[in-house]
Scaffold this active site. Sequence first.
Site, mmCIF file in Angstrom:
data_model
loop_
_atom_site.group_PDB
_atom_site.id
_atom_site.type_symbol
_atom_site.label_atom_id
_atom_site.label_comp_id
_atom_site.label_asym_id
_atom_site.label_seq_id
_atom_site.Cartn_x
_atom_site.Cartn_y
_atom_site.Cartn_z
ATOM 1 N N TYR A 46 4.988 12.832 3.401
ATOM 2 C CA TYR A 46 3.573 12.485 3.354
ATOM 3 C C TYR A 46 2.850 12.960 4.613
ATOM 4 O O TYR A 46 1.616 12.973 4.655
ATOM 5 C CB TYR A 46 3.373 10.972 3.208
ATOM 6 C CG TYR A 46 3.944 10.353 1.964
ATOM 7 C CD1 TYR A 46 4.458 11.133 0.921
ATOM 8 C CD2 TYR A 46 3.990 8.969 1.810
ATOM 9 C CE1 TYR A 46 4.990 10.559 -0.216
ATOM 10 C CE2 TYR A 46 4.522 8.383 0.666
ATOM 11 C CZ TYR A 46 5.035 9.179 -0.337
ATOM 12 O OH TYR A 46 5.568 8.605 -1.464
ATOM 13 N N LEU A 81 0.844 -1.196 0.000
ATOM 14 C CA LEU A 81 0.000 0.000 0.000
ATOM 15 C C LEU A 81 0.875 1.240 0.000
ATOM 16 O O LEU A 81 1.763 1.381 0.852
ATOM 17 C CB LEU A 81 -0.902 0.012 1.240
ATOM 18 C CG LEU A 81 -1.718 1.286 1.473
ATOM 19 C CD1 LEU A 81 -2.850 1.392 0.447
ATOM 20 C CD2 LEU A 81 -2.282 1.323 2.900
#
Length: 521
Positions: free
Chosen positions: A304, A273
Amino acid sequence: MKKHGFDRKRLSKRSANLGDMDFGTRMKRVIACFCVLLTAPGLAACGKGAQVPQPEPSAALQTSLELPTEIPDDDTLDTSNMKKQSTILVAYFSASGTTEKIAQYAADILEADIYEIVPETPYTQEDLDYNNSSSRANREQSDPSARPAISGEVGDMQNYDTVFLAYPIWHGQAPRIISTFLESYDFSGKTIVPFCTSHSSGIGSSDTNLHSLCPDTAAWRPGERFPAGTTKESVKEWIDNLDISAENTVGSFDFGTKTVLLNSGYEMPIIGLGTYSLSDEECARSVSALLEAGGRLIDTAYMYHNEAAVGKAIRESGVPRDEIFVITKLYPNQFANAAEAIDEALQRMGLTYIDLMLLHHPGENDVHAYKAMEQAAADGKIRSVGLSNWYVEELTEFLPQVTVTPALVQNEIHPYYQENDVIPFIQDLGIVVQGWYPLGGRGHTSELLGDETISEIAAAHDVSSAQVILRWNLQKGVGVIPGSGNPEHIRENLDLFGFSLSEEEMERMNALDRGEKHDWY
């Protein structure tokens, strides 16, 4: 994830343990072997030195079986010269004798059996005229479905654990008769080691295209190219550096365990993922959905801004930490103080170690930062180190400046931007390739999933376009980290092992390359 040790042992031929057999069993073995000798003309060895080899009456399987001329009694039976069929087979196709010579070197070094793949209809010089578009070889290479018939077959293929597969390169690919060979036997559970001969072309996509013809349970090793004039010593050096046991196949995807062995000795899942652009709450839900569905690879990064959410979801999942593989990245604005940044990443995620840390992309002080990661790996804070958004030029300049070879390079890879020149360059260095934006990236996914070619292939397998794209990557030896905040899509993205793409379908996917990059890295 499990770490493997390495034992670079020379592969040797196994001898039969006949001493424990009773006399009746040994008599049957001797008589059976004597019968083999009587039929030896039908098992003729390959012709030597012919420019265009002619087919033999049957398969050209060579063994080193020697028999006594008389059958002694039970007390005096000498089994020292009676050898069991090797567990290693070198199978080859040669049109000019170049591949035959290299294959014979390999068989001699490995003490393996050797088998020539002989076409039912031999190739003539006219057939091999590459300047004539209508010649037989050109017609076959232009037809992905072509399967030239083979004369004879390998006896007792089930007895071989490892098959070395040798062939010349014709127009950048393996001759279609190699596809015939791979589709003629069950290679489940076997290790396959391809190698090719060519004047200039590398083994390239012939390796990955042939891989797609084998079952997922076959361990496929990265291929090797040999030019004409290669010495036996060079072939031996290559073989001596191989470890063909199933546990130690660095860089080779194991579709049974859904993992790849990194050069650092650690196993990494080949599908996971990506968490780019996921907010904390959405990221935590997505990581939880992945782990609940059986996924074990999570990719995040300092930039992120969701490392904490990743760590929280891992700690609350109930999944043992050593079953989960976590990737994070240092951004260039952290490079100058990389040691401190590594400690901060561990603190944010609440983890005692990071499975793989990458430099996010090249920047000032990147060598300094990489060396800080090397030290962190030595200290046990990081298990493997790697790079993201490094290409041929960047790698060529960067690698001589560091000590530890990257375990992985992560780049943008999808059907519209395939990096077919970069991927083999990285893999040939013993580095695993992983693709981000495998589904095209935000703003481009719909177009890619709606591509007519991809949709047709998906319909043929009763799967989604996303599954076709991800499976295409895996069959090219590229790991994937598709991003998603949808639990259903996350589960679907993991479901890639109930189907495989044919060689023709892989070529159709390869033809979609536009060189169209969707991000600036």
